[in-house]
Design a protein around this motif. Structure first.
Motif, PDB file in Angstrom:
ATOM      1  N   SER A   1       0.827  -1.210   0.000  1.00 20.60           N
ATOM      2  CA  SER A   1       0.000   0.000   0.000  1.00 20.60           C
ATOM      3  C   SER A   1       0.861   1.260   0.000  1.00 20.60           C
ATOM      4  CB  SER A   1      -0.926   0.004   1.223  1.00 20.60           C
ATOM      5  OG  SER A   1      -0.168  -0.058   2.430  1.00 20.60           O
ATOM      6  N   GLY A   2       2.116   1.136   0.418  1.00 16.86           N
ATOM      7  CA  GLY A   2       3.020   2.283   0.383  1.00 16.86           C
ATOM      8  C   GLY A   2       3.229   2.813  -1.016  1.00 16.86           C
ATOM      9  N   HIS A   3       3.033   1.937  -2.018  1.00 19.63           N
ATOM     10  CA  HIS A   3       3.130   2.354  -3.422  1.00 19.63           C
ATOM     11  C   HIS A   3       1.751   2.563  -4.038  1.00 19.63           C
ATOM     12  CE1 HIS A   3       7.187   0.606  -2.854  1.00 19.63           C
ATOM     13  NE2 HIS A   3       7.538   1.532  -3.719  1.00 19.63           N
ATOM     14  N   ALA A   4       0.719   2.539  -3.184  1.00 20.86           N
ATOM     15  CA  ALA A   4      -0.662   2.794  -3.616  1.00 20.86           C
ATOM     16  C   ALA A   4      -1.120   1.796  -4.681  1.00 20.86           C
ATOM     17  CB  ALA A   4      -0.800   4.229  -4.125  1.00 20.86           C
ATOM     18  N   VAL A   5      -0.736   0.530  -4.514  1.00 23.67           N
ATOM     19  CA  VAL A   5      -1.136  -0.492  -5.479  1.00 23.67           C
ATOM     20  C   VAL A   5      -2.096  -1.526  -4.882  1.00 23.67           C
ATOM     21  CG1 VAL A   5       0.959  -0.261  -6.856  1.00 23.67           C
ATOM     22  CG2 VAL A   5       0.911  -1.867  -4.942  1.00 23.67           C
ATOM     23  N   CYS A   6      -2.359  -1.444  -3.579  1.00 28.92           N
ATOM     24  CA  CYS A   6      -3.254  -2.392  -2.920  1.00 28.92           C
ATOM     25  C   CYS A   6      -3.721  -1.802  -1.591  1.00 28.92           C
ATOM     26  CB  CYS A   6      -2.548  -3.736  -2.699  1.00 28.92           C
ATOM     27  SG  CYS A   6      -1.092  -3.630  -1.619  1.00 28.92           S
ATOM     28  N   PRO A   7      -4.781  -2.372  -0.989  1.00 30.92           N
ATOM     29  CA  PRO A   7      -5.259  -1.864   0.306  1.00 30.92           C
ATOM     30  C   PRO A   7      -4.236  -2.100   1.414  1.00 30.92           C
ATOM     31  CG  PRO A   7      -6.908  -3.244  -0.764  1.00 30.92           C
ATOM     32  CD  PRO A   7      -5.634  -3.440  -1.518  1.00 30.92           C
ATOM     33  N   LYS A   8      -4.389  -1.374   2.486  1.00 27.50           N
ATOM     34  CA  LYS A   8      -3.530  -1.543   3.638  1.00 27.50           C
ATOM     35  C   LYS A   8      -3.662  -2.974   4.177  1.00 27.50           C
ATOM     36  CE  LYS A   8      -2.369   0.649   8.051  1.00 27.50           C
ATOM     37  NZ  LYS A   8      -2.769   1.666   9.053  1.00 27.50           N
ATOM     38  N   ASP A   9      -2.608  -3.509   4.742  1.00 31.92           N
ATOM     39  CA  ASP A   9      -2.546  -4.868   5.291  1.00 31.92           C
ATOM     40  C   ASP A   9      -2.445  -5.946   4.211  1.00 31.92           C
ATOM     41  OD1 ASP A   9      -2.751  -3.848   7.887  1.00 31.92           O
ATOM     42  OD2 ASP A   9      -4.937  -3.890   7.821  1.00 31.92           O
ATOM     43  N   PHE A  10      -2.284  -5.537   2.960  1.00 36.48           N
ATOM     44  CA  PHE A  10      -2.046  -6.493   1.872  1.00 36.48           C
ATOM     45  C   PHE A  10      -0.739  -6.130   1.177  1.00 36.48           C
ATOM     46  CE2 PHE A  10      -6.568  -7.013   2.454  1.00 36.48           C
ATOM     47  CZ  PHE A  10      -6.787  -8.362   2.201  1.00 36.48           C
ATOM     48  N   LEU A  11      -0.103  -7.131   0.571  1.00 33.33           N
ATOM     49  CA  LEU A  11       1.097  -6.916  -0.226  1.00 33.33           C
ATOM     50  C   LEU A  11       0.959  -7.699  -1.525  1.00 33.33           C
ATOM     51  CD1 LEU A  11       2.084  -7.492   3.005  1.00 33.33           C
ATOM     52  CD2 LEU A  11       4.169  -6.497   2.056  1.00 33.33           C
ATOM     53  N   ILE A  12       1.650  -7.258  -2.546  1.00 32.08           N
ATOM     54  CA  ILE A  12       1.600  -7.925  -3.848  1.00 32.08           C
ATOM     55  C   ILE A  12       3.002  -8.354  -4.259  1.00 32.08           C
ATOM     56  CG2 ILE A  12       1.082  -7.674  -6.299  1.00 32.08           C
ATOM     57  CD1 ILE A  12      -1.093  -5.696  -5.548  1.00 32.08           C
ATOM     58  N   ALA A  13       3.178  -9.641  -4.494  1.00 32.79           N
ATOM     59  CA  ALA A  13       4.453 -10.181  -4.969  1.00 32.79           C
ATOM     60  C   ALA A  13       4.297 -10.596  -6.419  1.00 32.79           C
ATOM     61  CB  ALA A  13       4.885 -11.373  -4.119  1.00 32.79           C
ATOM     62  N   MET A  14       5.184 -10.105  -7.277  1.00 27.90           N
ATOM     63  CA  MET A  14       5.148 -10.439  -8.705  1.00 27.90           C
ATOM     64  C   MET A  14       6.360 -11.297  -9.036  1.00 27.90           C
ATOM     65  SD  MET A  14       4.085  -6.610  -9.902  1.00 27.90           S
ATOM     66  CE  MET A  14       5.028  -5.886  -8.541  1.00 27.90           C
ATOM     67  N   ILE A  15       6.121 -12.476  -9.576  1.00 28.49           N
ATOM     68  CA  ILE A  15       7.189 -13.422  -9.914  1.00 28.49           C
ATOM     69  C   ILE A  15       7.220 -13.593 -11.426  1.00 28.49           C
ATOM     70  CG2 ILE A  15       8.124 -15.719  -9.519  1.00 28.49           C
ATOM     71  CD1 ILE A  15       6.300 -15.939  -7.073  1.00 28.49           C
ATOM     72  N   SER A  16       8.400 -13.642 -12.011  1.00 24.96           N
ATOM     73  CA  SER A  16       8.477 -13.835 -13.460  1.00 24.96           C
ATOM     74  C   SER A  16       9.785 -14.513 -13.845  1.00 24.96           C
ATOM     75  CB  SER A  16       8.361 -12.490 -14.178  1.00 24.96           C
ATOM     76  OG  SER A  16       9.332 -11.601 -13.701  1.00 24.96           O
ATOM     77  N   THR A  17       9.723 -15.250 -14.943  1.00 24.67           N
ATOM     78  CA  THR A  17      10.922 -15.905 -15.473  1.00 24.67           C
ATOM     79  C   THR A  17      10.661 -16.399 -16.886  1.00 24.67           C
ATOM     80  OG1 THR A  17      12.648 -17.549 -14.998  1.00 24.67           O
ATOM     81  CG2 THR A  17      10.367 -18.247 -14.684  1.00 24.67           C
ATOM     82  N   ASN A  18      11.727 -16.734 -17.605  1.00 24.19           N
ATOM     83  CA  ASN A  18      11.596 -17.375 -18.915  1.00 24.19           C
ATOM     84  C   ASN A  18      11.160 -18.820 -18.726  1.00 24.19           C
ATOM     85  OD1 ASN A  18      12.444 -15.200 -20.524  1.00 24.19           O
ATOM     86  ND2 ASN A  18      14.587 -15.681 -20.140  1.00 24.19           N
ATOM     87  N   ILE A  19      10.253 -19.286 -19.563  1.00 24.33           N
ATOM     88  CA  ILE A  19       9.797 -20.671 -19.499  1.00 24.33           C
ATOM     89  C   ILE A  19      10.831 -21.588 -20.145  1.00 24.33           C
ATOM     90  CG2 ILE A  19       8.042 -22.295 -20.310  1.00 24.33           C
ATOM     91  CD1 ILE A  19       5.993 -20.067 -20.068  1.00 24.33           C
ATOM     92  N   GLU A  20      11.210 -22.651 -19.430  1.00 24.75           N
ATOM     93  CA  GLU A  20      12.226 -23.571 -19.931  1.00 24.75           C
ATOM     94  C   GLU A  20      11.738 -25.014 -20.025  1.00 24.75           C
ATOM     95  OE1 GLU A  20      15.631 -23.119 -17.426  1.00 24.75           O
ATOM     96  OE2 GLU A  20      15.897 -20.987 -17.873  1.00 24.75           O
ATOM     97  N   THR A  21      10.557 -25.316 -19.478  1.00 25.47           N
ATOM     98  CA  THR A  21      10.045 -26.683 -19.479  1.00 25.47           C
ATOM     99  C   THR A  21       8.585 -26.697 -19.915  1.00 25.47           C
ATOM    100  OG1 THR A  21       9.204 -26.652 -17.192  1.00 25.47           O
ATOM    101  CG2 THR A  21      11.539 -27.161 -17.492  1.00 25.47           C
ATOM    102  N   SER A  22       8.020 -27.896 -19.967  1.00 28.53           N
ATOM    103  CA  SER A  22       6.607 -28.050 -20.338  1.00 28.53           C
ATOM    104  C   SER A  22       5.682 -27.832 -19.141  1.00 28.53           C
ATOM    105  CB  SER A  22       6.371 -29.449 -20.929  1.00 28.53           C
ATOM    106  OG  SER A  22       6.740 -30.449 -19.981  1.00 28.53           O
ATOM    107  N   ASN A  23       6.267 -27.589 -17.966  1.00 27.51           N
ATOM    108  CA  ASN A  23       5.479 -27.336 -16.758  1.00 27.51           C
ATOM    109  C   ASN A  23       5.921 -26.002 -16.144  1.00 27.51           C
ATOM    110  OD1 ASN A  23       3.905 -27.444 -14.475  1.00 27.51           O
ATOM    111  ND2 ASN A  23       4.887 -29.245 -13.586  1.00 27.51           N
ATOM    112  N   PRO A  24       5.538 -24.885 -16.779  1.00 29.57           N
ATOM    113  CA  PRO A  24       6.052 -23.578 -16.358  1.00 29.57           C
ATOM    114  C   PRO A  24       5.708 -23.189 -14.928  1.00 29.57           C
ATOM    115  CG  PRO A  24       4.246 -23.335 -17.934  1.00 29.57           C
ATOM    116  CD  PRO A  24       4.641 -24.773 -17.949  1.00 29.57           C
TER     117      PRO A  24
END
Length: 370
Positions: A322-345
């Protein structure tokens, strides 16, 4: 990610999936302090920006077009790197995250390395900080424009794990290809990282207030000033071509004529104008707690170097709140990303998900790299 005098932006993942900018990249009028007190004028308090690699070019565009004046930033509280520790006689194998050192003094205090390796790393960072391609006295018989990064690491006798976090967590390289490239590329990136430290907080990264949607909004405001027309809630049904050249876009029964069309590669897959080179998986996780072992940070960046989890490309985690004004207070947002290397991303994200702790909701998407 490139050095641009006063500007350089860092993105959080492959093909622009990293989610922060270097603090050296922006004028002070566009950033907020770590406590959230704005140093910008009211006229510049519009939503803000984003992520790496191609990001250096994105920052150049933001500054050249003056879109940056519509954007506002805030510090990311911590920068961390994942390291896998082999089990010993009295301990089991496990992965841990550590704060990324950005100077010789921080290297001495870091728990990433043993005592002797700390000294070697400290000497390396001091050398890189003083290195000047135009001053042979600072080069110590090493030419960064002709010798590669691997030779530079060998010069200081650094261990593989140290090389890993320097190249991936400080240099922000996506893979190990940089090791065979001229060392000057690595030197410039490390210095950019170090120079960005302390500009607005204790880390070199900034994240846009209100999230990444501020980028297109900033451009839309600028375009409107110059007479641009916007068609909201409108699908682009067809890219129109004549004699092999683009002439416009069809939207339902309406046509917009243009000598140039700028779009996502997915719009032109049927035109043989793009080539698929890979796929990226992105997952958004909603949390109700900080990521463990990050000193209760409400925002941070974590990089998992490829070798630490037996991959060919890194995994990136960006945490905002919420410090970045992207979600309500008491919540956090984690964004995960990577290149896909297998058939089970989705399984490829497990090392990152294991670091997060309990996840309340999770949303995953896959996109093409063209």
């Amino acid at each position: 990610m490139t050095t641009m005098g006063e500007t350089a932006l860092r993105c959080t993942s492959p093909t622009c999936t990293r989610s922060s900018a270097t603090a050296r990249s922006l004028p002070k009028s566009t950033a907020t302090t770590a406590t959230g007190t704005s140093t910008s004028s009211p006229s510049s308090s519009w939503p803000t920006v984003s992520p790496r690699s191609p990001l250096g070019n994105l920052v150049k565009i933001l500054l050249y077009t003056k879109v940056s004046k519509y954007l506002e930033w805030k510090c990311v509280e911590g920068s961390y790197v994942y390291q896998f520790h082999k089990g010993g006689m009295f301990s089991s194998a496990k992965g841990q995250i550590h704060k990324v050192p950005a100077s010789g003094s921080e290297a001495i205090k870091s728990d990433l390395m043993g005592l002797m390796e700390k000294r070697r790393c400290r000497n390396f960072l001091i050398y890189v900080n003083k290195y000047d391609q135009k001053d042979p006295k600072t080069m110590d018989k090493f030419d960064g424009s002709k010798q590669n990064a691997q030779e530079l690491f060998k010069k200081f006798g650094l261990e593989p794990n140290t090389i890993d976090f320097i190249g991936h967590a400080m240099g922000l390289f996506l893979n190990d290809n940089y090791l065979t490239e001229p060392a000057i590329n690595l030197i410039e990136r490390i210095n950019l990282y170090a120079d960005s430290m302390g500009r607005y907080g204790d880390t070199p990264f900034l994240y846009p207030i209100y999230g990444l949607g501020g980028i297109p909004e900033g451009f839309s405001r600028l375009a409107a000033i110059h007479g641009g027309t916007y068609m909201l809630r409108t699908n682009a049904d067809e890219i129109l071509m004549e004699s092999g050249k683009v002439v416009g876009v069809r939207c339902g029964t309406e046509t917009a004529k243009a000598p140039m069309v700028i779009c996502d590669p997915s719009y032109v897959l049927n035109l043989d104008r793009v080539k698929k080179v890979g796929q990226i998986i992105r997952t958004i996780c909603i949390l109700q707690h900080p990521i463990p072992n990050t000193k209760n940070s409400n925002s941070c960046q974590i990089i998992i170097p490829q070798k630490q989890v037996n991959r060919k490309s890194d995994i990136y985690i960006a945490l905002v709140s919420s410090g970045h004004a992207v979600c309500p207070k008491d919540f956090l947002i984690a964004m995960i990303s990577t290149n896909i290397e297998t058939s089970n991303p989705e399984n490829e994200l497990k090392p990152a998900l294991d670091l997060l702790g309990p996840v309340k909701e999770m949303f995953t998407s896959v996109t093409l790299c063209g």
